[in-house]
Design an enzyme around this catalytic site. Structure first.
Site, mmCIF file in Angstrom:
data_model
loop_
_atom_site.group_PDB
_atom_site.id
_atom_site.type_symbol
_atom_site.label_atom_id
_atom_site.label_comp_id
_atom_site.label_asym_id
_atom_site.label_seq_id
_atom_site.Cartn_x
_atom_site.Cartn_y
_atom_site.Cartn_z
ATOM 1 N N GLY A 1 0.820 -1.206 0.000
ATOM 2 C CA GLY A 1 0.000 0.000 0.000
ATOM 3 C C GLY A 1 0.856 1.257 0.000
ATOM 4 N N GLY B 1 1.513 5.383 1.254
ATOM 5 C CA GLY B 1 1.467 6.041 2.558
ATOM 6 C C GLY B 1 2.669 5.680 3.417
ATOM 7 N N HIS B 2 3.550 4.816 2.889
ATOM 8 C CA HIS B 2 4.737 4.377 3.626
ATOM 9 C C HIS B 2 6.030 4.953 3.041
ATOM 10 C CE1 HIS B 2 2.266 1.537 5.775
ATOM 11 N NE2 HIS B 2 1.922 0.911 4.674
ATOM 12 N N ASP C 1 -2.220 -8.461 0.616
ATOM 13 C CA ASP C 1 -1.039 -8.749 -0.202
ATOM 14 C C ASP C 1 -0.924 -10.245 -0.459
ATOM 15 O OD1 ASP C 1 -0.068 -6.041 -0.405
ATOM 16 O OD2 ASP C 1 0.485 -6.182 1.704
ATOM 17 N N HIS D 1 0.003 0.631 10.172
ATOM 18 C CA HIS D 1 -1.244 1.277 9.759
ATOM 19 C C HIS D 1 -2.018 1.701 10.992
ATOM 20 C CE1 HIS D 1 -0.014 -1.939 7.013
ATOM 21 N NE2 HIS D 1 -0.176 -1.004 6.114
#
Lengths: 214, 331
Positions: B55, B57-58, B111, B220
């Site tokens: 995802g 945002g990392h 994932d 998260h």
């Protein structure tokens, strides 16, 4: 009343499902926010609306299911892409074998879809996932068939099973997926996937009932 | 929500456009799939392909580790959401040169499913794909359920080792074996001081009360193992090392690499303060730090907090760490 529906020209059943997911997207995100990251409704809406653009209005029920399934797998990602993608693809594959879809063929389709999800995600009943909606829905539907109820009545039983299944997730502790990290803290909230699964099954049953009553 | 964005629903698309423009010397996006980032050096020599995905945002994970001698292609998902099976599949196709592909990713339900479906698609093309699934986060499950643990910043060591091994000319099985050893030798733990907000949601979906910290927090915002009163860097370092040490992997006399990653809004200053304390504790245990990496390597949007990752080294892993790379995130 008929006891079967035609595959032909019934893509509107799938469009109904898309519409209900769209209308409930904020609600689904809100539920997801309690135990997940609050994006379930947004992601579902994105995928289902994308599929809507690709489904011709007068196409077949199974063709529309296939397009929806493929769009979710190919374009959505997350957990819901592969899960619902597999669900709709399996429904389509089983149902398209005949032009007339009766209650027995529909049961086969539900069972194959359920098996597809078990193979993919490995969730069991009681893990606080959409399986907790799907499995009791299928069970109620199958019981209704065994009691010689009509297709219409069987669908009514399926809706009841789905509803109580969804509600049962409220008291469960999540064992799989992101909410499982919460452990006991996931108790007291509906599972977002179980809720969207209820919306899908409920809408599909309502629309098929409408078609049967025509 | 204080954010420098345009449309909150299009932050990933918009980021990727800027990323590609600024780093065109290192990477490019797939012609037909903008969610696939490919190293410019992908087919410089014949080797096992290395891919990952996760995802958004990392940042700089995952795409920042794409480049020479590290990851050959990265599948990019929505914020905190797995990339599609198609994106993983497109990565596999982009890097395969007949020697097979190693997919090195983190242990998350989405994932796992999307990679599984991508591998099935690749089977039809007769491309051999094997995986290593990172599970370095000690706080995410007890040791007897180690397969349930999440992958966090230890994934960076996994990519570094896998990329290096592949560049040394190893076979797919050798790459997998060494990379699996790297992740088996790695443990991480996070601490969170403030939450993060997914732009499309507009508000954080978990809270950390001021004056407290969440020990064992996930990437998260998954809740940790305990909420504690915020204390000094010395105390925090001591608690973090203790939890990692209690997993009974490390022993006095070991040689290790240490990675401290800020989670988004933690100043580098504080990361160095924490590192100094970690180094002191390790020294007391007669553990030698071979290499240390401090900075925002694997973030969670604007979360305040950091992760500590320790990898136990042997000669092979040291050799892999030493290989120079040309990526945005790792020097």
């Amino acid at each position: 009343m008929k006891d079967y529906i035609y595959d032909n020209n019934n893509s509107w059943i799938v469009l109904d499902i898309i519409e209900q997911i769209h209308l409930n997207s904020s609600y689904l995100s809100e539920i997801d926010g309690a135990t997940g990251d609050g994006d379930h409704g947004v992601n579902m809406d994105k995928g289902f609306m994308l599929a809507k653009e690709k489904i011709p209005l007068d196409s077949n029920f199974t063709e529309a299911l296939k397009i929806l399934g493929r769009t979710l797998v190919m374009d959505i990602g997350g957990s819901m892409g592969p899960i619902y993608g597999t669900f709709f693809s399996k429904l389509s594959r089983t149902l398209k074998s005949k032009e007339e879809i009766d209650k027995y063929l529909f049961l086969d389709a539900l069972k194959n879809a359920n098996q597809g999800l078990l193979d993919l995600a490995g969730a069991k009943v009681g893990d606080k996932t959409l399986i907790d909606t799907l499995y009791p829905a299928i069970l109620s539907y199958e019981n209704a068939i065994n009691n010689n109820l009509t297709f219409y009545q069987c669908l009514y039983e399926m809706k009841q099973g789905a509803k109580s299944g969804m509600e049962s997730t409220k008291d469960m502790v999540a064992k799989i997926g992101r909410a499982s990290r919460l452990g006991e803290r996931s108790k007291g909230y509906l599972d977002a996937g179980a809720t969207s699964c209820f919306i899908i099954l409920d809408t599909m049953a309502n629309s098929i009932q409408k078609e049967l009553a025509k | 929500m204080q954010r420098i964005i345009n449309n909150p629903n299009l932050v990933v698309e918009d980021m990727l456009k800027g990323y590609e423009k600024s780093h065109s010397d290192i990477i490019h996006s797939d012609e037909n799939n903008p969610r696939v980032i490919i190293s410019n050096s992908v087919k410089e020599k014949k080797k096992v392909g290395i891919i990952t995905g996760g995802g958004s945002g990392h940042e700089p994970a995952f795409l920042g580790y794409c480049g020479r001698n590290m990851v050959d292609a990265v599948a990019v998902g929505e914020i905190f959401s797995s990339p599609t099976a198609k994106s993983f599949y497109d990565c596999i196709r982009a890097v395969d040169q007949g020697m097979g592909v190693a997919c090195l990713y983190g242990n998350y339900a989405g994932d796992n499913m999307n990679v599984k479906m991508a591998i099935e698609l690749a089977e039809d093309d007769e491309i051999e794909v094997k995986t290593v699934v990172a599970n370095d986060d000690v706080a995410s499950a007890p040791k007897n359920e180690i397969d349930k643990r999440r992958g966090v910043a230890g994934e960076i060591f996994m990519w570094k080792v896998g990329g290096a091994k592949s560049n040394m000319g190893a076979t797919l099985d050798e790459v997998i074996k060494t990379t699996q050893k790297a992740i088996n030798n790695t443990r991480s733990i996070g601490v969170g001081l403030s939450p993060c907000t997914i732009p499309a949601n507009g508000k954080p979906n978990f809270m950390i009360e001021p004056g407290t910290m969440e020990f064992g927090i996930g990437h998260h915002g998954e809740p940790g193992i305990s909420v504690k009163k915020l204390s000094t860097a010395k105390d925090i370092a001591s608690n973090m090392v203790e939890i990692i040490y209690n997993d009974s992997l490390f022993e006095n006399g070991d040689e290790v690499s240490v990675l401290i990653s800020g989670l988004g809004s933690t100043p580098l200053m504080e990361q160095y303060i924490l590192f100094d304390e970690v180094a002191k504790i390790l020294e007391e245990k007669n553990i030698t730090i071979y290499k240390a990496y401090i900075g925002n390597y694997f973030t969670s949007l604007e979360m305040n907090g950091l992760t500590l990752t320790i990898m136990k080294l042997d000669e092979e892993l040291k050799e892999c760490l030493d290989m120079p790379v040309d990526t945005v995130g790792f020097k």
